[in-house]
Design an enzyme around this catalytic site. Structure first.
Site, PDB file in Angstrom:
ATOM      1  N   CYS A   2       1.078  -1.225   0.084  1.00 12.98           N
ATOM      2  CA  CYS A   2      -0.081  -0.152   0.049  1.00 12.98           C
ATOM      3  C   CYS A   2       0.870   1.305  -0.038  1.00 12.98           C
ATOM      4  CB  CYS A   2      -0.903   0.168   1.136  1.00 12.98           C
ATOM      5  SG  CYS A   2      -1.734  -1.739   1.532  1.00 12.98           S
ATOM      6  N   ARG A  28       2.759   1.116  -7.376  1.00 13.04           N
ATOM      7  CA  ARG A  28       2.904   0.044  -6.327  1.00 13.04           C
ATOM      8  C   ARG A  28       1.857  -0.982  -6.324  1.00 13.04           C
ATOM      9  NH1 ARG A  28       5.968   2.467  -1.721  1.00 13.04           N
ATOM     10  NH2 ARG A  28       4.808   1.198  -0.220  1.00 13.04           N
ATOM     11  N   TRP A  74      -3.361  -2.103  -0.944  1.00 14.32           N
ATOM     12  CA  TRP A  74      -3.524  -3.242  -1.910  1.00 14.32           C
ATOM     13  C   TRP A  74      -3.944  -4.371  -0.606  1.00 14.32           C
ATOM     14  CZ3 TRP A  74      -0.403  -7.948  -1.966  1.00 14.32           C
ATOM     15  CH2 TRP A  74      -0.644  -8.587  -3.548  1.00 14.32           C
ATOM     16  N   ASN A 100      -0.073   1.101   6.507  1.00 12.10           N
ATOM     17  CA  ASN A 100       0.644   0.087   5.642  1.00 12.10           C
ATOM     18  C   ASN A 100       1.063  -0.870   6.709  1.00 12.10           C
ATOM     19  OD1 ASN A 100       0.127   1.689   3.538  1.00 12.10           O
ATOM     20  ND2 ASN A 100       2.348   1.900   3.103  1.00 12.10           N
ATOM     21  N   GLY A 101       0.963  -2.297   6.258  1.00  6.84           N
ATOM     22  CA  GLY A 101       1.554  -3.283   7.177  1.00  6.84           C
ATOM     23  C   GLY A 101       0.296  -4.207   7.848  1.00  6.84           C
ATOM     24  N   GLU A 470      14.035 -22.926 -11.677  1.00  3.59           N
ATOM     25  CA  GLU A 470      13.866 -21.667 -11.422  1.00  3.59           C
ATOM     26  C   GLU A 470      14.868 -20.686 -11.823  1.00  3.59           C
ATOM     27  OE1 GLU A 470      11.023 -19.979 -11.412  1.00  3.59           O
ATOM     28  OE2 GLU A 470      11.862 -17.952 -10.704  1.00  3.59           O
ATOM     29  N   LYS A 474      14.518 -17.966 -14.858  1.00  8.19           N
ATOM     30  CA  LYS A 474      14.950 -16.481 -14.483  1.00  8.19           C
ATOM     31  C   LYS A 474      15.856 -15.999 -15.727  1.00  8.19           C
ATOM     32  CE  LYS A 474      12.375 -15.653 -12.850  1.00  8.19           C
ATOM     33  NZ  LYS A 474      10.845 -15.692 -12.060  1.00  8.19           N
ATOM     34  N   GLU A 477      14.577 -15.854 -19.308  1.00 10.29           N
ATOM     35  CA  GLU A 477      13.497 -14.847 -19.720  1.00 10.29           C
ATOM     36  C   GLU A 477      13.649 -13.469 -19.672  1.00 10.29           C
ATOM     37  OE1 GLU A 477       9.890 -14.575 -16.819  1.00 10.29           O
ATOM     38  OE2 GLU A 477      11.147 -15.129 -15.363  1.00 10.29           O
ATOM     39  N   HIS A 493      22.847 -38.531 -18.565  1.00 10.94           N
ATOM     40  CA  HIS A 493      21.723 -39.418 -19.304  1.00 10.94           C
ATOM     41  C   HIS A 493      21.479 -38.375 -20.614  1.00 10.94           C
ATOM     42  CE1 HIS A 493      21.393 -42.262 -16.580  1.00 10.94           C
ATOM     43  NE2 HIS A 493      21.342 -41.456 -15.541  1.00 10.94           N
ATOM     44  N   LYS A 592       2.660 -10.318 -17.491  1.00 11.35           N
ATOM     45  CA  LYS A 592       2.797 -10.734 -15.917  1.00 11.35           C
ATOM     46  C   LYS A 592       1.602 -11.425 -15.646  1.00 11.35           C
ATOM     47  CE  LYS A 592       4.422  -9.994 -11.574  1.00 11.35           C
ATOM     48  NZ  LYS A 592       5.301 -10.847 -11.396  1.00 11.35           N
TER      49      LYS A 592
HETATM   50  C1  F6R Z   1       8.115 -16.154 -14.510  1.00 12.28           C
HETATM   51  C2  F6R Z   1       6.785 -15.845 -14.006  1.00 12.28           C
HETATM   52  C3  F6R Z   1       5.799 -16.711 -14.889  1.00 12.28           C
HETATM   53  C4  F6R Z   1       4.540 -17.092 -14.040  1.00 12.28           C
HETATM   54  C5  F6R Z   1       3.495 -18.013 -14.543  1.00 12.28           C
HETATM   55  C6  F6R Z   1       2.109 -18.043 -13.558  1.00 12.28           C
HETATM   56  O1  F6R Z   1       8.972 -15.173 -13.909  1.00 12.28           O
HETATM   57  O2  F6R Z   1       6.510 -14.953 -13.592  1.00 12.28           O
HETATM   58  O3  F6R Z   1       6.165 -18.137 -15.180  1.00 12.28           O
HETATM   59  O4  F6R Z   1       5.084 -17.681 -12.672  1.00 12.28           O
HETATM   60  O5  F6R Z   1       2.930 -17.145 -15.399  1.00 12.28           O
HETATM   61  O6  F6R Z   1       1.841 -16.874 -12.982  1.00 12.28           O
HETATM   62  P1  F6R Z   1       0.980 -16.949 -11.518  1.00 12.28           P
HETATM   63  O7  F6R Z   1       1.915 -17.329 -10.389  1.00 12.28           O
HETATM   64  O8  F6R Z   1       0.422 -15.585 -11.466  1.00 12.28           O
HETATM   65  O9  F6R Z   1      -0.019 -18.098 -11.816  1.00 12.28           O
END
Ligand code: F6R
Length: 597
Positions: A2, A28, A74, A100-101, A470, A474, A477, A493, A592
């Protein structure tokens, strides 16, 4: 998280300054917004939705006042709604509060205040504060005394600001949630984050934990918890407005990586007792895993699910993770005995929602592990647990992944019916350990050393396989470089054929015997093929002999080592992408929230 803005100055400027501050804080992420003006009478406008919706709800001409506060919310307690939006007021609208918090003891305070006749109008934890203040005003305290006495009664993390009717003062306090004061020529400002008032002044004073501030038109007075004056230094900010939303970080991703100690504290708050370290997971009173547990998730969240699966399996639960788009209830046995856990930061990912809806139809119990209050996953599942990571702006998930790891570790604990003192202690130390990595990591220099590589391979065993996957996700991407993660045992393998002196291998060298010996064996396999080895390890002694570079993590409980290792991998990916000048926060072709199957 928030956002808070406060202003004391010219009457005609107050509302405009607050609304501008709220717009500046939009980056934010928020789901509702509101302002309070210390006019006569005290006037509050608040609205679910965007700042534009709030502006539309304010009459023209609006009431005027010399002091005011504003907030972008938020949701954490109670879904987004007009009633749950801040500011919150007491029964007689004498004081308005933004926060906030999280207030840990809000339920007991709410019960106590309700019993003494206070009427609550929201589901938030915040609303206890104005009612507490009111109870002290009723006993004859002046506004400042009432504010301080109310703060004495609450525990938790907070940045709080309050205005009273017919006054020209803003009162504020902070504990584990940021607050900064601004000193302008025509007034004083207060905010959770500098961007809120950056166009009005660049002279700021940062509040520390436990400090109170009183803002008047031409001065701010900072005091400690005993009321003694505190000398604060005034700093000058040299950000341009474009950088301001990132709080001085070059990218949201880096800012969010650095927010992880705070995100972990928020995730643990009220769930691990401050007093005796017992795990109290009150959101899930009826959770059991007598039958099989299925995780459904996508991308980074799927990697968190794989981590949760490891923890549950270790405790004897038949747990299995599924990529949500492949979760087909016509093929996979799901029934009333099955617990299906959807792991989704946004709570809106189409593939995950489809899988959860199928599970619901099959009679399974469903649990959403999500970051977004009242998201589709939260509403449609039988139970929900929030990871409380705060809004994530960068497309690449970072702090939400850590939040998912911690939440799933707590869920695994709840399902196992308790946890060891060592695990609880390790949880409490975790935020400081993450901070240490952020302060000391050599990831930037490692990233620079290996620019120009053909590919990056990530290997790990056991709990570290999800983190290897992961780390590779990262890396690919945000850098657009080829990266893959493997279970270390799988290397020989097939993937070993790809290993050359131009393919650094990032080896997650952790764990006790025999895992440690086996992973060292894998490291030797790749080193023998001239591949550079970057070891991420909590015991640099042994592997330091074989590895070209070492990224060290502090020692902790085995379940939490992958959380620390992942932070190093986030930094490695970030600094590689930065060196390659990639558009880190918005990688090409990615979104996102993926709301199509
Ligand atoms: C990678 C990333 C995506 C999400 C995926 C699922 O950095 O952010 O791989 O993890 O699209 O998204 P959510 O968690 O919102 O279901």
């Amino acid at each position: 998280m928030c956002g808070i803005i406060g202003y004391v100055g010219s009457s005609g400027e107050t509302l405009g300054t607050l609304l501008q501050g709220l717009s500046n804080l939009e980056y934010r992420g928020y789901d509702s917004a509101g302002v309070a003006l210390a006019a006569s009478p005290l006037t509050v406008y608040k609205k679910q939705g965007e700042v534009d919706a709030l502006e539309d709800a304010i009459p023209n001409p609006a009431p005027e006042g010399h002091a005011g506060i504003g907030h972008t919310r938020w949701s954490t307690h109670g879904p987004p709604s007009d009633a749950n939006a801040h500011p919150h007021t007491d029964c007689h609208d004498r004081v308005a509060v933004v926060h906030n918090g999280i207030i840990d003891n809000y339920q007991e305070l709410r019960d106590e205040l309700t019993a003494s006749g206070h009427e609550f109008r929201s589901e938030t934890d915040t609303e206890v504060v104005p009612h507490l203040i009111e109870s002290f005003l009723d006993n004859g305290a002046n506004p400042e005394e009432a504010f301080r006495s109310a703060i004495d009664r609450i525990s938790g993390s907070y940045a709080i600001a309050a205005v009273f009717d017919e006054t020209e003062t803003v009162y504020a306090v902070r504990n584990q949630s940021p607050l900064v004061l601004g000193l302008g020529d025509d007034g004083t400002y207060l905010a959770s984050d500098v961007p809120a008032f950056i166009e009005y002044t660049d002279r700021v004073v940062y509040l520390d934990d436990g400090e109170f501030a009183r803002l008047e038109r031409d001065e701010v007075v900072v005091t400690d918890s005993d009321g003694a004056a505190v000398e604060k230094s005034v700093e000058t900010i040299d950000w341009d407005p474009e950088d301001a939303g990132k709080s001085g970080y070059r990218h949201y991703m880096l800012k969010e990586i650095h927010e992880q100690p705070h995100a972990v504290r928020q995730c643990l708050r009220g769930r691990v007792s401050e007093r005796d370290e017992s795990v109290l997971f009150e959101e899930l009173p009826n959770l059991d895993a007598d039958g099989p547990v299925h995780f459904v998730a996508c991308g980074t969240s799927y990697h968190a699910a794989l981590y949760g699966e490891c923890l549950l399996q270790e405790q004897g639960t038949a747990a299995q993770s599924f990529v949500a788009s492949e979760y087909d209830i016509d093929r996979i046995p799901v029934d009333e005995e099955t617990l299906v856990i959807g792991v989704t930061q946004s709570g809106e990912t189409a593939d995950t929602l489809r899988a959860l809806r199928g599970a619901n139809r099959s009679g399974a119990t469903t649990l959403a592990v999500t970051n977004v209050v009242a998201s589709s996953a939260a509403r449609e599942c039988d139970d929900v647990v929030y990871i409380r990571a705060g809004p994530e702006i960068s497309v690449a998930a970072t702090k939400s992944f850590v939040g998912q790891q911690i939440t799933l570790a707590l869920v695994a604990n709840a399902l196992a019916g308790g946890s060891s003192p060592a695990f609880r202690r390790a949880l409490r130390n975790l935020p400081d350990q993450i901070q240490r990595i952020l302060d000391e990591s050599a990831a930037r220099s490692v990233a620079t050393t290996f620019i120009g590589s053909d590919a990056y391979f990530f290997i790990g065993r056991n709990y570290h396989v999800p983190v290897a996957l992961e780390g590779a996700l990262k890396m690919k991407e945000i850098t657009y470089e080829h990266a893959e993660g493997f279970a270390a045992g799988e290397l020989k393998h097939g993937p070993l054929a790809l290993v050359t002196r131009k393919t650094p291998v990032i080896a997650l060298v952790t764990g006790d015997e025999p895992t440690a010996t086996k992973i060292l064996g894998n490291v030797s396999e790749v080193a023998a093929r001239d591949a550079p080895v970057i070891a991420v390890t909590d015991s640099p002694g042994g592997v330091g002999q074989v590895a070209d570079r070492v990224l060290v993590v502090p020692t902790t409980h085995p379940w939490l080592v992958p959380v620390l290792v992942n932070v190093q991998l986030q930094l490695l990916a970030y600094w590689t992408a930065d060196e390659l000048e990639r558009p880190i926060d918005k990688p090409r072709n990615l979104a996102k929230s993926v709301t199509v199957e």
